[in-house]
Design a protein around this motif. Structure first.
Motif, mmCIF file in Angstrom:
data_model
loop_
_atom_site.group_PDB
_atom_site.id
_atom_site.type_symbol
_atom_site.label_atom_id
_atom_site.label_comp_id
_atom_site.label_asym_id
_atom_site.label_seq_id
_atom_site.Cartn_x
_atom_site.Cartn_y
_atom_site.Cartn_z
ATOM 1 N N GLY A 25 0.842 -1.184 0.000
ATOM 2 C CA GLY A 25 0.000 0.000 0.000
ATOM 3 C C GLY A 25 0.882 1.239 0.000
ATOM 4 N N ALA A 26 0.674 2.101 0.988
ATOM 5 C CA ALA A 26 1.461 3.332 1.082
ATOM 6 C C ALA A 26 2.671 3.168 1.999
ATOM 7 C CB ALA A 26 0.578 4.463 1.600
ATOM 8 N N THR A 27 2.872 1.973 2.546
ATOM 9 C CA THR A 27 4.002 1.733 3.442
ATOM 10 C C THR A 27 5.201 1.234 2.645
ATOM 11 O OG1 THR A 27 2.492 1.175 5.231
ATOM 12 C CG2 THR A 27 4.770 0.499 5.495
ATOM 13 N N VAL A 28 6.332 1.887 2.836
ATOM 14 C CA VAL A 28 7.558 1.536 2.124
ATOM 15 C C VAL A 28 8.647 1.244 3.150
ATOM 16 C CG1 VAL A 28 9.315 2.331 0.503
ATOM 17 C CG2 VAL A 28 6.943 3.026 0.191
ATOM 18 N N ARG A 29 9.315 0.097 2.980
ATOM 19 C CA ARG A 29 10.430 -0.274 3.849
ATOM 20 C C ARG A 29 11.616 -0.620 2.952
ATOM 21 N NH1 ARG A 29 11.232 -3.649 9.085
ATOM 22 N NH2 ARG A 29 13.280 -4.525 8.694
ATOM 23 N N VAL A 30 12.780 -0.068 3.277
ATOM 24 C CA VAL A 30 13.988 -0.332 2.507
ATOM 25 C C VAL A 30 15.060 -0.848 3.466
ATOM 26 C CG1 VAL A 30 15.766 0.631 1.001
ATOM 27 C CG2 VAL A 30 13.424 1.491 0.861
ATOM 28 N N SER A 43 1.322 7.750 3.106
ATOM 29 C CA SER A 43 0.011 8.411 3.154
ATOM 30 C C SER A 43 -0.079 9.395 4.316
ATOM 31 C CB SER A 43 -1.100 7.368 3.262
ATOM 32 O OG SER A 43 -1.033 6.694 4.511
ATOM 33 N N ALA A 44 0.808 9.270 5.304
ATOM 34 C CA ALA A 44 0.796 10.168 6.465
ATOM 35 C C ALA A 44 1.630 11.422 6.229
ATOM 36 C CB ALA A 44 1.312 9.426 7.687
ATOM 37 N N ILE A 45 2.313 11.499 5.094
ATOM 38 C CA ILE A 45 3.176 12.645 4.797
ATOM 39 C C ILE A 45 2.454 13.570 3.821
ATOM 40 C CG2 ILE A 45 5.381 13.368 3.823
ATOM 41 C CD1 ILE A 45 6.431 10.558 4.530
ATOM 42 N N THR A 55 -3.675 20.437 -4.153
ATOM 43 C CA THR A 55 -3.810 19.266 -5.007
ATOM 44 C C THR A 55 -3.672 17.988 -4.191
ATOM 45 O OG1 THR A 55 -1.456 19.292 -5.503
ATOM 46 C CG2 THR A 55 -2.889 20.467 -7.023
ATOM 47 N N GLU A 56 -4.019 16.880 -4.815
ATOM 48 C CA GLU A 56 -3.935 15.573 -4.165
ATOM 49 C C GLU A 56 -2.486 15.111 -4.107
ATOM 50 O OE1 GLU A 56 -4.905 11.230 -5.775
ATOM 51 O OE2 GLU A 56 -6.667 12.489 -5.556
ATOM 52 N N PRO A 57 -2.006 14.705 -2.931
ATOM 53 C CA PRO A 57 -0.635 14.196 -2.838
ATOM 54 C C PRO A 57 -0.440 12.950 -3.690
ATOM 55 C CG PRO A 57 -1.522 14.681 -0.661
ATOM 56 C CD PRO A 57 -2.657 14.779 -1.638
#
Length: 90
Positions: A25-30, A43-45, A55-57
């Protein structure tokens, strides 16, 4: 440009780095060479530029592209693998 990754975990020049990127989803882990350098819910940023423009992020779009970019003139890859994750509850 939404969330900066930690720096200083690359191996010395001439050695291969190992990087694993997981997007749910909107969660990214590297993970880079065994260290978590980024773990963020995009999505929280809400960047200030979007708030000003009204505008829409971009980070809440459900689909898009995955790109690898090197800061040098070329990017060498070895053993690149892309896998689809099993479905998950949102």
């Amino acid at each position: 440009g939404l969330k900066a990754a930690l720096q200083g975990y690359q191996r010395p020049a001439g050695q291969w780095n190992f990087q694993e990127v997981t997007v749910r989803g909107a969660t990214v882990r590297v993970d880079l060479n065994g260290y978590v350098i980024l773990d963020a819910d995009l999505s929280a940023i809400v960047p200030a530029a979007y708030l000003r423009a009204g505008t829409e992020p971009l980070q809440i779009r459900p689909r898009g592209f995955f790109g690898l970019v090197g800061e040098d003139k070329r990017l060498l890859l070895r053993g690149l693998e892309v896998q689809r994750l099993p479905a998950f509850a949102r």
